[in-house]
Motif scaffolding. Sequence first.
Motif, short mmCIF file in Angstrom:
data_model
loop_
_atom_site.label_atom_id
_atom_site.label_comp_id
_atom_site.label_asym_id
_atom_site.label_seq_id
_atom_site.Cartn_x
_atom_site.Cartn_y
_atom_site.Cartn_z
N ARG A 63 0.80 -1.23 0.00
CA ARG A 63 0.00 0.00 0.00
C ARG A 63 0.83 1.29 0.00
O ARG A 63 0.35 2.33 -0.37
N GLU A 119 1.19 6.71 -1.14
CA GLU A 119 0.29 5.77 -0.48
C GLU A 119 -0.91 5.53 -1.38
O GLU A 119 -1.57 6.47 -1.83
N SER A 134 -2.67 7.25 -6.17
CA SER A 134 -1.99 7.36 -4.87
C SER A 134 -1.73 8.81 -4.51
O SER A 134 -1.48 9.64 -5.38
#
Length: 164
Positions: A63, A119, A134
């Motif tokens: 992630r 992330e 992200s």
Amino acid sequence: MEPFELRDVMSRFATGVVVITVGGPNPHAMTANAFTSVSLTPPSILCSISHNAVMHKALITARRFAVTILDARQQELAAHFADKRRVLGITQFAGIPFHAGPHTGAPLISGALGWLECELIDAHDFGDHTIFISVVLGTERGPGDAGLLFFESRYDRVGPDVPA
């Protein structure tokens, strides 16, 4: 339309070259050119990764990941991390200088034009790829001034005083 027709025409679109990395117990890296910024507010990027790529599962699991924007002089690294025959895990980084990113723990490859730590916030499956969106947690600009490009299925360089 056949897939090779799209690939042939899209090879005419010059792109930059990045290496996407994840850290943790199962570090992995992958060369990519399906990468772009999405928004400045919030700071965000996207990358598109094949469902069959090792990075696909690695990114979903971790992630958090990093993107290294390769310098024109890093063509060998691009080829290395694109080679599906390379040994995986931490061994794939043997002899390659890097340090762990402060936000992600993912390898940031030394000598690059820049780094982004990200992330994962959203994913969209389409066809044989997933588009990963992200947020950018941090960036750093490297000292280089010449970029590595991919055009017509080969690497090229752009920037001032780039050696041939």
